[in-house]
Design an enzyme around this catalytic site. Structure first.
Site, short mmCIF file in Angstrom:
data_model
loop_
_atom_site.label_atom_id
_atom_site.label_comp_id
_atom_site.label_asym_id
_atom_site.label_seq_id
_atom_site.Cartn_x
_atom_site.Cartn_y
_atom_site.Cartn_z
CB CYS A 2 70.50 52.45 105.50
SG CYS A 2 71.29 51.33 104.36
NE ARG A 27 72.13 56.76 109.40
CZ ARG A 27 73.07 56.52 110.33
NH1 ARG A 27 73.54 57.54 111.02
NH2 ARG A 27 73.51 55.32 110.55
CD1 TRP A 74 76.33 52.89 102.13
CD2 TRP A 74 76.18 54.78 100.99
NE1 TRP A 74 77.56 53.14 101.60
CE2 TRP A 74 77.51 54.30 100.89
CE3 TRP A 74 75.87 55.96 100.34
CZ2 TRP A 74 78.50 54.95 100.16
CZ3 TRP A 74 76.85 56.61 99.62
CH2 TRP A 74 78.16 56.11 99.54
CG ASN A 100 72.05 51.27 109.12
OD1 ASN A 100 72.74 51.06 108.13
ND2 ASN A 100 72.43 52.05 110.11
N GLY A 101 72.75 48.00 108.25
CA GLY A 101 73.86 47.15 108.71
C GLY A 101 74.23 46.15 107.64
CD GLU A 483 95.38 61.59 100.01
OE1 GLU A 483 95.55 61.70 98.78
OE2 GLU A 483 94.30 61.88 100.57
CE LYS A 487 92.33 64.67 101.39
NZ LYS A 487 92.64 63.79 100.31
CD GLU A 490 91.39 67.47 98.43
OE1 GLU A 490 90.60 67.55 97.49
OE2 GLU A 490 91.74 66.39 98.92
CG HIS A 506 117.92 64.66 92.03
ND1 HIS A 506 119.15 64.45 91.46
CD2 HIS A 506 117.71 63.61 92.86
CE1 HIS A 506 119.65 63.30 91.88
NE2 HIS A 506 118.81 62.77 92.73
CE LYS A 605 83.61 62.40 98.62
NZ LYS A 605 84.94 62.42 99.25
C1 AGP Z 1 90.52 63.77 96.99
O1 AGP Z 1 90.47 64.35 98.29
C2 AGP Z 1 89.67 64.54 96.00
N1 AGP Z 1 88.34 64.71 96.46
C3 AGP Z 1 89.78 63.98 94.59
O2 AGP Z 1 91.15 63.96 94.24
C4 AGP Z 1 89.23 62.55 94.37
O3 AGP Z 1 90.05 61.61 95.02
C5 AGP Z 1 89.24 62.25 92.87
O4 AGP Z 1 88.37 63.17 92.23
C6 AGP Z 1 88.81 60.82 92.53
O5 AGP Z 1 87.50 60.62 92.97
P1 AGP Z 1 86.93 59.11 92.99
O6 AGP Z 1 87.75 58.35 94.00
O7 AGP Z 1 85.50 59.24 93.39
O8 AGP Z 1 87.10 58.54 91.61
#
Ligand code: AGP
Length: 610
Positions: A2, A27, A74, A100-101, A483, A487, A490, A506, A605
């Site tokens: 927070c 934050r 938060w 905050n904490g 993963e 990374k 994206e 394969h 996001k």
């Molecule tokens: C991951 O780096 C991406 N931002 C995206 O794949 C994300 O993980 C996905 O949209 C799921 O989001 P969530 O964890 O908020 O459900």
């Protein structure tokens, strides 16, 4: 995480505090509030949502005050609403506190204070602080002594600021484990979570250490430990700009969040390891523990990076708890009429708690009568509220669109859930002890990996303009390969594919040539030899191999072109470590390509639409 601000001085406090909150909005901002001391009264205003909502409420309130506290929340305990928003007031309205904490012993303290007649209004851990201060004040202590004695009772982390109507010329702040600094102006002081809320007023700062508190009036300050020992504090200058402060000096939120992982993993572990019963203790699952133990099947549903953590969770639950587990893309699960039984457990994994596909999949599972659990980062998010029970990550806001610290915190929570379930079924105490010992050192092991940042950056320079990457892994490291590829895709827009290492022969092996960098996660485990063979297959076709290997593995240095080491840990915890170099590799390549790593093109996001 927070944001808190306090002001005492000669200028009007209201808008100064609001501007300070806006500087701290990064934050977290699910709710906010302010308390101003004027004419012996505390004027407290709160609002849900962004700080502009609080600002709107204050427009017509002419509160002429030069001392106040404010907070942007938060949520960690208690949903985002006005009741849970800070500041929290004592029952007599004389004392206000922002915090905050995380107070780990808040439940015990709340029970004790309720027994003594204190009335709680919120579901927060913070509220115990203001009632403790009120208790010690009513016992005859001066305000600063009441604050100090309250701090001695707290277990966990705090940064607090408190004011009291009986002391209109005093503002008290205390710190342990959460950031809190004090700006020194001309006959005024500004206390805040970080310098972003202070530097437009002054660059003269007093830094508080843990277990210290500071007593401020307009012109002077006193600092002491919570054991009442005077502490001399010097005033220091800062030369950071706002942008650097919000990112704690890192160039981007993504890099800051990669480096926050030792702390976010500590937060995921905090209070969850039971060293007596040699298991994990997850308060959010206590009410459904029996149903989890008796589960015939677990279905994990998620999207993107959260789906990758689900794949690792599948191996954990089967490996440790012997519960058949499946992982489903939420977008597929919701439309394919899955076969579900009431004694299935469905786990939704989501950082934001708002992903539309995951929410729809969860609702489908609930309609079928399954027990639904959530693993979320955002407290009070839709998915967190709609599941029957769950566990929060406590990773703090993840601002970078590419998920990093949320991923490793999801893995930490899944590991804790698998441990708790396994110890309710067939896992021995001895095995439980081994796992707890391994979990305890993970934060330091993550720190150790950061020493490889230079090598990783050199690799990024070599492959900045690669057109394709292949990521290979087996077992627990197969989802890490996925993963790592995500990374890179994206944030650098380079095409990358993750594959089970054995699957390469394969088909994908046709892609291998001297222009194809291949990242192979080859940590030492029961299938290490097989992965070494895969590395040799790539090398035989002139591919360039970047290996992620176990510290001390000399053999692989003769097989791969470049090796990045991670410390040894138990196989099911390896992904928390083996993903770190892949996060850094993607970050450095994207930066070298001039990409916007915090807001990559086309991405959001939280994908709250189908
Ligand atoms: C991951 O780096 C991406 N931002 C995206 O794949 C994300 O993980 C996905 O949209 C799921 O989001 P969530 O964890 O908020 O459900």
């Amino acid at each position: 995480m927070c944001g808190i601000v306090g002001y005492i001085g000669k200028r009007p406090a209201k808008w100064l505090l609001i501007e300070g909150l806006k500087r701290l909005e990064y934050r977290g901002y699910d709710s906010s509030g302010i308390a101003l001391l004027h004419d012996g009264n505390l004027h407290c205003v709160k609002a849900v949502g962004k700080i502009s909502n609080l600002e709107g409420k204050l427009q017509n309130q002419n509160i002429d005050s030069t001392i106040g506290i404010a907070h942007t929340r938060w949520a960690t305990h208690g949903e985002p609403n006005e009741v849970n928003a800070h500041p929290h007031l004592s029952n007599d309205g004389a004392i206000a506190v922002v915090h905050n904490g995380i107070i780990e012993n808040y439940a015990t303290l709340r029970k004790e204070l309720e027994h003594e007649g204190f009335i709680f209004k919120s579901a927060t851990d913070t509220e115990v602080i203001v009632h403790l201060i009120s208790k010690f004040y009513k016992d005859g202590n001066e305000f600063d002594q009441a604050v100090r004695k309250s701090m001695e009772r707290l277990e966990g982390t705090y940064g607090i600021v408190a004011i009291c109507t009986h002391y209109p010329d005093k503002l008290i702040a205390a710190k342990n484990g959460s950031p809190l600094i004090v700006g020194v102006g001309d006959d005024e002081f500004i206390v805040a979570s970080d310098a972003s809320a202070i530097i437009e007023h002054t660059r003269q700062i007093i830094y508080l250490n843990d277990h210290e508190l500071i007593i401020l009036n307009n012109t002077e300050y006193r600092t002491k430990t919570i054991q009442d020992v005077h502490v001399h504090k010097t005033i220091e200058g800062i030369d950071w700009d706002i942008e650097m402060i919000e990112k704690s000096g890192f160039a981007h939120f993504m890099l800051k969040e990669i480096y926050e992982q030792p702390e976010s993993i500590r937060n995921a572990l905090r209070g969850h390891l039971d060293h007596e019963a040699l298991t994990a203790r997850l308060g959010g699952l206590q009410s459904v523990a029996d149903r989890l133990r008796a589960a015939n099947r677990i279905i994990i549903t998620a999207c993107g990076t959260s789906w990758h953590s689900g794949l690792i969770g599948e191996y954990m639950f089967e490996d440790l708890a012997q519960i058949p587990t499946e992982v489903e893309y939420a977008s597929e699960f919701r439309y394919r009429n899955p076969i579900l039984h009431p004694n299935d457990v469905v786990i939704a994994i989501t950082q934001s708690g708002e992903t539309a596909d995951t929410l729809a999949a969860l609702r489908e599972a609930k309609r079928r009568g399954c027990l639904t659990l959530g693993i979320c980062n955002v407290v009070g998010s839709t998915i967190a509220r709609e599941t029957d029970a769950g566990v929060y990550l406590h990773a703090g806001p993840e601002i970078g669109v590419a998920s990093t610290k949320a991923f490793t915190s999801q893995l930490m929570v899944l590991a804790l859930m698998a441990l708790m379930t396994a110890r309710m079924r067939s896992m021995s105490p001895v095995e439980g002890q081994k796992i707890i010992d391994a979990m305890n050192i993970l934060p330091e092991q993550v720190e150790w990996i950061f020493h490889s940042d230079k090598i990783i950056k050199e690799l990024a320079e070599r492959f900045t303009y690669a057109q394709n990457f292949l990521y290979l892994g087996r077992g627990y490291n197969f989802p890490v390969a996925l993963e790592g590829a995500l990374k890179l895709k994206e944030i650098s827009y380079i095409h990358a594919e993750g594959y089970p290492a054995a699957e390469m022969k394969h088909g994908p092996i046709a892609l291998i040539n001297e222009n194809m960098p291949v990242v192979v996660i080859a940590t030492q485990d029961s299938i290490y030899e097989k992965v070494i063979s895969n590395i040799e297959e790539v090398k035989a076709r002139k591919g360039y191999v970047i290996a992620i290997a176990t510290e001390g593995d000399d053999r692989i240095t003769h097989k791969a072109d470049k090796v990045i080491f991670v410390p040894h840990t138990l196989p099911f915890l390896v992904p928390i470590l083996s993903v770190i170099p892949l996060q850094l590799l993607a970050y450095h390549i994207a930066i070298l390509k001039g990409c916007n790593v915090d807001q990559p093109r086309n991405l959001a996001k939280s994908v709250t639409v189908e």
